[in-house]
Design an enzyme around this catalytic site. Sequence first.
Site, PDB file in Angstrom:
ATOM      1  N   ASP A  25      -7.624   1.728   2.271  1.00 56.94           N
ATOM      2  CA  ASP A  25      -7.324   2.798   3.504  1.00 56.94           C
ATOM      3  C   ASP A  25      -8.025   3.945   3.690  1.00 56.94           C
ATOM      4  O   ASP A  25      -8.140   4.506   4.667  1.00 56.94           O
ATOM      5  CB  ASP A  25      -5.684   2.957   3.179  1.00 56.94           C
ATOM      6  CG  ASP A  25      -5.200   3.611   4.501  1.00 56.94           C
ATOM      7  OD1 ASP A  25      -5.861   3.391   5.591  1.00 56.94           O
ATOM      8  OD2 ASP A  25      -4.011   4.523   4.436  1.00 56.94           O
ATOM      9  N   ASP A  78       1.264   5.199  -0.270  1.00 54.74           N
ATOM     10  CA  ASP A  78       0.623   6.419   0.061  1.00 54.74           C
ATOM     11  C   ASP A  78       1.209   7.329  -0.973  1.00 54.74           C
ATOM     12  O   ASP A  78       2.485   7.730  -1.105  1.00 54.74           O
ATOM     13  CB  ASP A  78       0.717   6.910   1.297  1.00 54.74           C
ATOM     14  CG  ASP A  78      -0.321   6.106   2.063  1.00 54.74           C
ATOM     15  OD1 ASP A  78      -1.458   5.780   2.035  1.00 54.74           O
ATOM     16  OD2 ASP A  78       0.163   5.737   3.362  1.00 54.74           O
ATOM     17  N   HIS A 120      -5.814  10.161  -0.648  1.00 56.53           N
ATOM     18  CA  HIS A 120      -6.342   9.922   0.779  1.00 56.53           C
ATOM     19  C   HIS A 120      -5.727  10.755   2.034  1.00 56.53           C
ATOM     20  O   HIS A 120      -6.078  10.566   3.062  1.00 56.53           O
ATOM     21  CB  HIS A 120      -6.961   8.349   1.164  1.00 56.53           C
ATOM     22  CG  HIS A 120      -5.964   7.605   1.371  1.00 56.53           C
ATOM     23  ND1 HIS A 120      -5.468   6.700   0.239  1.00 56.53           N
ATOM     24  CD2 HIS A 120      -5.250   7.227   2.270  1.00 56.53           C
ATOM     25  CE1 HIS A 120      -4.672   5.939   0.386  1.00 56.53           C
ATOM     26  NE2 HIS A 120      -4.425   6.043   1.660  1.00 56.53           N
ATOM     27  N   HIS A 138       1.125  -0.973  -0.174  1.00 51.89           N
ATOM     28  CA  HIS A 138       0.022   0.007  -0.108  1.00 51.89           C
ATOM     29  C   HIS A 138       0.790   1.018  -0.133  1.00 51.89           C
ATOM     30  O   HIS A 138       1.443   1.467   0.930  1.00 51.89           O
ATOM     31  CB  HIS A 138      -1.038  -0.044   1.151  1.00 51.89           C
ATOM     32  CG  HIS A 138      -1.752   1.250   1.443  1.00 51.89           C
ATOM     33  ND1 HIS A 138      -2.658   1.586   0.474  1.00 51.89           N
ATOM     34  CD2 HIS A 138      -1.751   2.269   2.293  1.00 51.89           C
ATOM     35  CE1 HIS A 138      -3.358   2.816   0.857  1.00 51.89           C
ATOM     36  NE2 HIS A 138      -2.639   2.874   1.694  1.00 51.89           N
TER      37      HIS A 138
HETATM   38 ZN   LIG Z   1      -2.945   5.169   2.717  1.00 51.07          ZN
END
Ligand SMILES: [Zn+2]
Length: 1046
Positions: A191, A69, A440, A67
């Site tokens: 997420d 970001d 996000h 994951h």
């Molecule tokens: Zn995230």
Amino acid sequence: MLHSDNKSGRGGKESWKMFAAKILYFAYFLATCQSAFIGPKDSKCGYESCNPVKDDMINVHLVPHTHDDVGWLKTVDQYYYGSKNGIQNAGVQYVLDSVVRELLTDPTKRFIYVEIAFFARWWREQHDSMRHLVKGLVNNGQLEFILGGWCMNDEAATHYNAIIDQHSLGFEFLRQNFGECGRPKIGWQIDPFGHSREQASIFAQFGFDGMFFGRLDFQDKNERLKNVTMEMLWHGSPKNLGVKADLFTGVLPNMYQPPQGFCFDIFCSDEPIMDDKRLHDYNVDQKVKDFIKAVEEQAIHYKTNHIVMTMGSDFLYQNANHWYKNLDKLIEYTNRLQTTNNSKINVLYSTPSCYLYQLNRADQVWTTKSDDFFPYAHQNHSFWTGYFTSRSALKGYVRETNALLQACKQLDALAMLEDIHNSTYNIQILKEAMGVAQHHDAVSGTEKQAVADDYAMRLAYGRSECKKVMNDALGKLIPKGSEGFPGLVWCDMYNISSCSFTEVNKQFVMVVYNPLGHSVTRWIRLPVVGKAYTVMGPYNEVIETQMSSVTDRTKDIPERNGSLAYSDLIFQVKLPPLGFSTYFVSMSNSAMKKKQQKPVKKMLKGNEDFVIKNEHISVKFDGRTGAMKSMTNLASGRELDVVQDIVYYLSHPGNCSKPEFEPSGAYVFRPLHEKPETWKVSYPGDASQGPLVQEIYTKFSSWVTQVTRVYTGEKYTEIEWTVGPIPINDKQGKEVIARFNTSLKTNGKFYTDANGREILERQRNYRPTWKLNQTEPVAGNYYPVNSRIFMQDTKEDTQFTVMTDRSHGGGSINDGQIEIMLHRRNLFDDCLGVGEPLNETGADHKGLIVRGKMYVFMDTVANSAKMHRDLGLRTYMAPIPAFAKTDMKYSEYSQYFNTMWSGIKSPLPANVHMLTLEQWGGPAIEPAATQPYLIRLEHFYEKGEDAELSQPATVSLQDLFVPFNIESVEELTLGANLPKSQLNRLKWKSQDKILTDKQNMYMVENRVPLTGPLDITLTPMQIRTFEVNLKNGKPVNAADKFSVFS
Ligand SMILES: [Zn+2]
């Protein structure tokens, strides 16, 4: 954004046998993959490439994933390279390097990749040989792109226009580089902090077969685990789009983490599988036992004999061998029990889409859901409703930049710019900056301050690049002949009455571009230094003007940085659809003019109410304080008590050691008291009245002020709020809200929009699908207010609506009341990973001042939809002024230059919006000789909202545009990466009978034949996407726009 601990370890050495096997497979792969990436026909991607399952067993789908970001604790580029590893040890380039090497060694291994902002960075750095290898992995289904957006966008603070754009950007990268095998089939929102129904609807319209996510309210999750309803069919648009917006949705068991004890990353401390009995610490039996226990526990809560385990987390797989070596053993030893112990557990490498495909094969009847997953709480007192407002200024900047990007793309298309000035490239910079900003931890406001600054800087750079394109385009559209047009200048800080061009020039033209397909009027406020100005319109007509002094409050804003303006010159512009009008502004010395333009200033008197009004509305204020008291709709004669003020909650302090000690932070909103703090001293109000606008200045405190305006001819009241610097010398964080207290009877109900589009009904202290135990009477009743919030008194047939210029959190904590959180400043970190209190300090480091606007109106329920739909569109797609110096007289100027121009021959129907108009991508989906265009048309009303405007609408595309004619169109899915005629979504059986459109139930969407002169019919809330080929258009653009990164 999960916090992963930073214990490092070293991977074990590969045995020479394994190494030799890898080399052999690698050689085999090189020999065979040449044919594997020619096209989908020769390749086996998609559901048919999934590893086999065993129908009589529990199949455990291991999903190796990372994951990543797109900015959070570090910037997107720092994450890419793995710089600043002292903040967080994370480098995406190593993840991709490492994973690709592993996949090449074994065709059963799988990996998914999600965030195209990172993948595109990596792809650009690869040589052809590596690109070929990776294409092979994509074509045989080993490397699967899931979601495929530029980022995994936030769902609360994002606008649908930007969500669609950021996905289309990622999809286009994948389409150009990987073709059909690179087309993502499902959504992956593991997420984001709560989930919007509009996002589900958009995913369905992309053609996704389903979506998985990780976070939902803990009470909701417990219920779903108990009732075995973790997987469901979500109605994304039950009222308007029906089955076309239905999306199969699954909640992951463990957010997106591996089961406890099975994290095999270099950054995890779980034990590896030690399987040589000759060595000490042999642990296979125990590991397998623990794993089977985890499998059995999970399987109880899921409906089919398939379960999914997410084997990864934030930025993991920098050393993929660590994972795969142990997962190989886990699979081998668990499956071995099938023969030795008659075990019925089958473990395999899989992907979310392969898992989804098995759920579909299981042919179950699924429960359904028609509301959304807001707000999200992970425990009592911990509602993630603060981020709906966190970094309010960044949220405003992102929203405003969307309009600039749309205008930029439109002008590039209308001017049919060729690529000599790199326009494709320059637009790409802003597209990517906007793509990154939807992440996000970006527009959500949950990143570190340094990263927030980086997002803003990318947007600013992208805007400046796009202005070059707009300059080139207008330079082509404004001249009537060969006369060159001087360069245009744009200003970005009208909100604080600062624009150096209009301040230093005594005579100039203003060209205002309207990005809407309708004619609009707009009030312009130009920061100026003179006492009087003459303004002439596009036909040399005199334009009525008014001056308004720049207040001391504005002058004190440090970001003005020496701006000279001490007045705003106010006038109304009238603009044609997708076109521009020109206004001629010059400083005047006429005493008469000065007198005309100067408004009457009034100090409000303590004992008398004060009224500002126009022909439609009248608003009454308390003479002592300048606070709003009531509002009258003059057409209906209805007067409503509206007491409005701006107050604040004290933020809850705490150290997070238990739920009761949860503090307010970047994510969480938790007020210390249920009732907000009010002001102890009151300041006298001020008024200014002129022919065009009447204004009331209200000072709630030295750091909270507002101007309430009624412009001539408008049916709304504008409130411009200024909040900050929020004082913290009392060691108290503060959450500032605007409140509207009315006498409406609302029975706990109110309404908010989802991502600027459909409206959801909200009920205080209530969730439609489970029984809520409310622990936070304020924060637990907050919802995203993306563009509007309203309440209705059905008995009195009255609706009270507040529109906003950016995303906020808001709610109705008491009947008849609406509150919207404007700005917040906290002194505690809420322990959810960001590691900083949300404490924005601004240019002078004393505390950020934020300014924004709300538009308020009261009308009958039947009249209100037209108001909020129209105003919503005009707010987010506001016209954009530009300036040029000229000494020319009108007669001369108009001889050489167009003073008014429209890109379309007639305005679009009043309920249709041109959501997209741009020169599109690289090679066309279908072969074409000329550069294709992309057009999205949208019906922006819901069913039943308005007697007239909720009817279907038809647009004729063929003869619509002035600069070009259309030769052919092909309808695409919403993400513009597949002809709609080729879309074939999986079909699901659901429990409810809401939707009876059996004929169309998840069947192949048949090509809709276009009738006559390309007539496009739209039903409420429908968006239709077209790839358009122009007659005699310019040759296909060969520029590799994906070599640019912002
Ligand atoms: Zn995230």
